[in-house]
Scaffold this motif. Structure first.
Motif, PDB file in Angstrom:
ATOM      1  N   GLY A  25      32.027  22.224  43.864  1.00 14.95           N
ATOM      2  CA  GLY A  25      31.672  21.289  42.808  1.00 14.95           C
ATOM      3  C   GLY A  25      30.442  21.730  42.023  1.00 14.95           C
ATOM      4  O   GLY A  25      29.837  20.936  41.306  1.00 14.95           O
ATOM      5  N   ASN A  81      34.715  13.879  54.575  1.00 10.28           N
ATOM      6  CA  ASN A  81      35.003  13.452  53.211  1.00 10.28           C
ATOM      7  C   ASN A  81      35.347  14.663  52.333  1.00 10.28           C
ATOM      8  O   ASN A  81      36.287  14.621  51.541  1.00 10.28           O
ATOM      9  N   LYS A  82      34.600  15.746  52.503  1.00 11.27           N
ATOM     10  CA  LYS A  82      34.864  16.966  51.733  1.00 11.27           C
ATOM     11  C   LYS A  82      36.270  17.491  52.042  1.00 11.27           C
ATOM     12  O   LYS A  82      36.993  17.918  51.145  1.00 11.27           O
ATOM     13  N   GLN A  84      38.883  15.751  52.941  1.00 12.88           N
ATOM     14  CA  GLN A  84      39.846  14.888  52.254  1.00 12.88           C
ATOM     15  C   GLN A  84      39.931  15.233  50.766  1.00 12.88           C
ATOM     16  O   GLN A  84      41.016  15.258  50.194  1.00 12.88           O
ATOM     17  N   GLN A  85      38.788  15.540  50.157  1.00 14.56           N
ATOM     18  CA  GLN A  85      38.762  15.890  48.733  1.00 14.56           C
ATOM     19  C   GLN A  85      39.461  17.221  48.457  1.00 14.56           C
ATOM     20  O   GLN A  85      40.019  17.414  47.378  1.00 14.56           O
ATOM     21  N   LEU A  86      39.404  18.139  49.422  1.00 13.88           N
ATOM     22  CA  LEU A  86      39.884  19.505  49.197  1.00 13.88           C
ATOM     23  C   LEU A  86      41.277  19.781  49.758  1.00 13.88           C
ATOM     24  O   LEU A  86      41.787  20.888  49.577  1.00 13.88           O
ATOM     25  N   THR A  87      41.890  18.843  50.413  1.00 20.49           N
ATOM     26  CA  THR A  87      43.176  19.071  51.063  1.00 20.49           C
ATOM     27  C   THR A  87      44.189  19.719  50.127  1.00 20.49           C
ATOM     28  O   THR A  87      44.853  20.687  50.489  1.00 20.49           O
TER      29      THR A  87
END
Length: 136
Positions: A25, A81-82, A84-87
């Motif tokens: 990001g 959380n990261k 989940q964002q990058l899956t």
């Protein structure tokens, strides 16, 4: 002495820079068409094309897409959380879903497009947090 940067040599610099911008990001700074860098408060991840090898003595000093001994590590606020964002971005390149390590970090391991191993981690135990307390 301070570690300044880790440099990846790649045959496709645009693809690799785009990948790291997407997963971190954070934007890279392009210094030339063959060299870009992501600078943090502790150091930098530099990416150079194979064309830059001429400045270091020739094509035989490094090989693109050939690393099996180094892990590029980024400390993140919340590794779960990261993940989940990058899956969708990482897909089949996930080597290990977030797992708490014996030394107190929770780690997500994946490979970049050149096959380099990347670790996003979050210190979980107080001992692990103390190791990184003054470094962010």
């Amino acid at each position: 002495m301070n570690l300044s940067s880790i440099r990846i040599i790649t045959a496709d610099i645009k693809r690799l820079v785009r990948f790291y911008e997407n997963v971190t990001g954070m934007p890279f700074t392009w210094y030339t068409d063959n060299f870009a860098e992501l600078r943090t408060s502790l150091g930098a991840l530099a990416i150079g094309s194979t064309h830059t090898l001429a400045f270091f003595g020739g094509d035989n000093v490094a090989s693109a897409s050939n690393n099996r001994s180094v892990i590029i590590e980024f400390q993140v606020d919340d590794v779960d959380n990261k993940y989940q964002q990058l899956t969708n971005i990482l897909g089949e390149e996930v080597v290990q879903k977030p797992t708490t390590m014996p030394w107190g970090n929770r780690s997500l391991l994946f490979r970049d497009p050149d096959g380099n191993l990347v670790n996003f981690f979050t210190p979980m135990t107080q001992e692990a947090k103390n190791r990184f307390e003054t470094k962010i």
